[in-house]
Design a protein around this motif. Structure first.
Motif, PDB file in Angstrom:
ATOM      1  N   ILE A   1       0.877  -1.167   0.000  1.00 22.15           N
ATOM      2  CA  ILE A   1       0.000   0.000   0.000  1.00 22.15           C
ATOM      3  C   ILE A   1       0.910   1.211   0.000  1.00 22.15           C
ATOM      4  O   ILE A   1       1.847   1.301   0.803  1.00 22.15           O
ATOM      5  N   LEU A   2       0.624   2.137  -0.924  1.00 19.50           N
ATOM      6  CA  LEU A   2       1.445   3.333  -1.047  1.00 19.50           C
ATOM      7  C   LEU A   2       0.780   4.481  -0.308  1.00 19.50           C
ATOM      8  O   LEU A   2      -0.447   4.573  -0.271  1.00 19.50           O
ATOM      9  N   ALA A   3       1.589   5.342   0.264  1.00 20.41           N
ATOM     10  CA  ALA A   3       1.033   6.555   0.877  1.00 20.41           C
ATOM     11  C   ALA A   3       0.368   7.371  -0.223  1.00 20.41           C
ATOM     12  O   ALA A   3       1.007   7.712  -1.210  1.00 20.41           O
ATOM     13  N   PRO A   4      -0.936   7.677  -0.076  1.00 20.84           N
ATOM     14  CA  PRO A   4      -1.639   8.395  -1.149  1.00 20.84           C
ATOM     15  C   PRO A   4      -1.371   9.899  -1.125  1.00 20.84           C
ATOM     16  O   PRO A   4      -1.658  10.571  -2.106  1.00 20.84           O
ATOM     17  N   LEU A   5      -0.842  10.390  -0.014  1.00 21.10           N
ATOM     18  CA  LEU A   5      -0.666  11.839   0.181  1.00 21.10           C
ATOM     19  C   LEU A   5       0.559  12.063   1.061  1.00 21.10           C
ATOM     20  O   LEU A   5       1.008  11.152   1.762  1.00 21.10           O
ATOM     21  N   ASP A   6       1.069  13.260   1.048  1.00 17.73           N
ATOM     22  CA  ASP A   6       2.127  13.638   1.992  1.00 17.73           C
ATOM     23  C   ASP A   6       1.488  13.832   3.363  1.00 17.73           C
ATOM     24  O   ASP A   6       0.394  14.388   3.452  1.00 17.73           O
ATOM     25  N   GLY A   7       2.181  13.421   4.405  1.00 10.15           N
ATOM     26  CA  GLY A   7       1.639  13.650   5.734  1.00 10.15           C
ATOM     27  C   GLY A   7       2.252  12.739   6.776  1.00 10.15           C
ATOM     28  O   GLY A   7       3.340  12.203   6.588  1.00 10.15           O
ATOM     29  N   GLU A   8       1.497  12.573   7.886  1.00  6.77           N
ATOM     30  CA  GLU A   8       1.998  11.776   9.009  1.00  6.77           C
ATOM     31  C   GLU A   8       0.998  10.661   9.308  1.00  6.77           C
ATOM     32  O   GLU A   8      -0.206  10.903   9.430  1.00  6.77           O
ATOM     33  N   ILE A   9       1.511   9.436   9.436  1.00  3.55           N
ATOM     34  CA  ILE A   9       0.675   8.322   9.884  1.00  3.55           C
ATOM     35  C   ILE A   9       0.451   8.532  11.378  1.00  3.55           C
ATOM     36  O   ILE A   9       1.417   8.569  12.147  1.00  3.55           O
ATOM     37  N   VAL A  10      -0.807   8.666  11.800  1.00  5.80           N
ATOM     38  CA  VAL A  10      -1.046   8.928  13.222  1.00  5.80           C
ATOM     39  C   VAL A  10      -1.625   7.705  13.936  1.00  5.80           C
ATOM     40  O   VAL A  10      -1.537   7.612  15.152  1.00  5.80           O
ATOM     41  N   GLU A  11      -2.232   6.797  13.193  1.00  3.58           N
ATOM     42  CA  GLU A  11      -2.837   5.631  13.837  1.00  3.58           C
ATOM     43  C   GLU A  11      -2.853   4.490  12.830  1.00  3.58           C
ATOM     44  O   GLU A  11      -3.074   4.716  11.633  1.00  3.58           O
ATOM     45  N   VAL A  12      -2.610   3.249  13.312  1.00  2.00           N
ATOM     46  CA  VAL A  12      -2.708   2.082  12.428  1.00  2.00           C
ATOM     47  C   VAL A  12      -3.700   1.099  13.029  1.00  2.00           C
ATOM     48  O   VAL A  12      -3.953   1.111  14.240  1.00  2.00           O
ATOM     49  N   ASN A  13      -4.276   0.245  12.183  1.00  2.00           N
ATOM     50  CA  ASN A  13      -5.298  -0.706  12.615  1.00  2.00           C
ATOM     51  C   ASN A  13      -4.643  -2.018  13.015  1.00  2.00           C
ATOM     52  O   ASN A  13      -4.504  -2.940  12.207  1.00  2.00           O
ATOM     53  N   GLY A  14      -4.228  -2.088  14.288  1.00  2.00           N
ATOM     54  CA  GLY A  14      -3.495  -3.258  14.776  1.00  2.00           C
ATOM     55  C   GLY A  14      -4.288  -4.555  14.682  1.00  2.00           C
ATOM     56  O   GLY A  14      -3.696  -5.636  14.668  1.00  2.00           O
TER      57      GLY A  14
END
Lengths: 120, 381
Positions: free
Chosen positions: A62-75
């Protein structure tokens, strides 16, 4: 909801963008058996490979679709990767990101445009 | 997440193509054929269904060859021993044996099944190698006639429910045991049946005329518990069973000894045997039987959940050092519910239990050398 040509969906949730893969992508991948998620608080640039999805058939990114910060992931996906097949646009979201420019979402497809894109 | 848009032009279709479409299969190019990779059930459930009930596989892409000799099956068997390191001379009528075509360098040109049908041998070879194998047979065995069955289908029926399903149509198969091969009467004709397969399960491979294939396959699918299974599950089933895929796990660059296939070379063809050697590459193969090979095919169990696919480099340490081997087949094993793989490692690292590291996406992940098969065989011996 917006859609990318890489078969990701983007949903705005407050000031965050939630990212997952489309039903079409999940069906093409087949049974998902492994998901590798990024670390929260990771800065990403559009196009970065941020997640790995392994199905019984192959590995995909999965590619980052936008510039930014990952703040939460679905563990939950780590323990139950099959959720990607059963509920790709709901429970099986991959990550939430804070993007620098929400306007950048506009370049992506609407649901109808994506349906046409998939139909080829 | 790119789609694989591949042209299906120029691909060959098996006699069951229309049936696959009717069953909703996803078709993919494979070894020059348009084949079903999965049906709507999906690879995971197709795999588990085969282990618990019965799976029907179209393997008509494989090469079916009749080998005849003026001296009958015995003559053909003696001739075939010039190309293979197996003992075919003692292969009784009605029996089948696993064989290898070796190269002059002692590599494996192909693996095959050889059955004695009384007045001829019946060979089943891999689809990707079929043309080369036939040329190899014709060039190497000028005393034989080589007939390729181009108008026959090959159907595999695998799993604990296979016997009951096939016996409902062909009662003659019930008395067969593993690696028996015979002609069996069915209403309207005869089919060629062997009790064998490529899943580790009990089961059968059935050769029959193309025109009768769809009707027969539909009749099998009408039996309780029989579902169509695609190439995706065929691959995970054979990997769990520790069975080699030619072109991935074995090939011209691997010797039978490196591939841990010495069991397939009967003692009479090994050093000291009455018919030792006498096949292509025998010098190297016999030398390796005596002294061992520098590398060995092994089973591999990743410690984590991430699959290690073919090509993954293997290391003896978590950091530094040269690779000691690589994965040749790897994926997820639905019945063992874990990632599994096989590959080649330097023989010093081949003992079961040896800890290794596989480099996946730039990270070295722990993996343990494991006995094969990963899932126990259920052959009806």
């Amino acid at each position: 909801m917006k859609f990318t040509e890489d078969h990701e969906w983007l949903r705005v949730e407050g000031d965050l963008v939630v990212v997952g893969i489309t039903e079409h992508a999940a069906e093409q991948l087949g049974d998902v058996v492994f998901v590798e998620l990024p670390e929260p608080e990771t800065m990403v640039t559009k196009g970065d490979e941020v997640c790995v999805i392994e199905s019984v058939k192959a590995a995909s990114d999965i590619l980052a679709p936008l510039d930014g910060e990952i703040v939460e992931v679905n563990g939950k996906l780590t323990d139950k990767p099959a959720m990607v097949n059963t509920d790709p646009t709901g429970a099986a979201w991959f990550f939430k990101m804070r993007v620098e420019d929400m306007g950048a979402l506009d370049e992506y497809m609407s649901e109808d445009e994506y349906a046409d894109f998939v139909a080829g | 997440m790119a789609d694989g848009h591949t042209s299906h032009a120029d691909l060959r279709r098996t006699p069951l193509f229309a049936l696959h479409q009717a069953l909703g299969a996803r078709m993919v190019p494979f070894a020059g054929w348009e084949m079903p990779v999965q049906y709507p059930m999906g690879v995971l459930r197709e795999h588990l269904h085969t282990r618990t009930a019965a799976g029907l596989f179209d393997v008509s892409h494989m090469g079916q060859v009749i080998l005849r000799h003026p001296g009958g099956a015995a003559g053909a068997a003696a001739a075939l021993e010039r190309l293979c390191p197996q003992d075919f001379a003692t292969l009784a009528e009605g029996r089948q044996r696993y064989g290898l075509f070796t190269s002059d360098a002692g590599g494996i040109l192909d693996d095959l099944m050889v059955a004695n049908f009384g007045d001829h041998l019946f060979l089943v070879v891999n689809a990707a190698n079929a043309l080369a194998d036939v040329a190899h047979l014709r060039a190497g065995l000028p005393d034989c006639t080589v007939e390729v069955l181009t108008a026959h289908a090959l159907i595999a029926l695998q799993g604990p429910g296979a016997e009951a399903a096939l016996a409902a149509l062909a009662p003659g198969v019930a008395g067969m045991r593993f690696m028996d091969a015979r002609t069996v009467a069915v209403p309207g004709g005869e089919i060629r049946v062997s009790r064998s397969g490529y899943t580790g399960e009990d089961g059968f491979e059935i050769s029959l005329p193309a025109a009768e294939a769809e009707g027969f396959a539909r009749a099998l699918l009408d039996q309780p518990g029989v579902a169509p299974i695609g190439l995706g599950a065929r691959d995970s089933l054979r990997l769990e069973a520790g069975l080699c895929l030619h072109g991935s796990d074995i090939g011209p660059d691997t010797s039978p000894v490196e591939a841990d296939l010495i069991w397939a070379i009967q003692k009479v063809r090994r050093p000291g045997g009455a018919r030792a050697g006498g096949f292509p590459g025998a010098d190297r193969v016999l030398e390796q039987i005596t002294h061992g090979a520098p590398r060995t095919r092994v089973g591999l169990r990743p410690d984590g959940r991430a699959p290690m696919r073919g090509g993954t480099a293997l290391f003896a340490a978590e950091a530094g050092g040269e690779a000691v081997g690589h994965v040749t087949s790897g994926g997820f094993g639905p019945s063992v519910d874990a990632p599994i793989a096989m590959g080649y490692v330097a023989s010093a690292h081949a003992a079961p239990g040896t800890p290794l590291w596989g480099e996946v996406r730039g990270k070295r992940l722990p993996v343990t050398v494991s006995p094969l098969p990963f899932h126990p065989h259920a052959y009806r011996r």
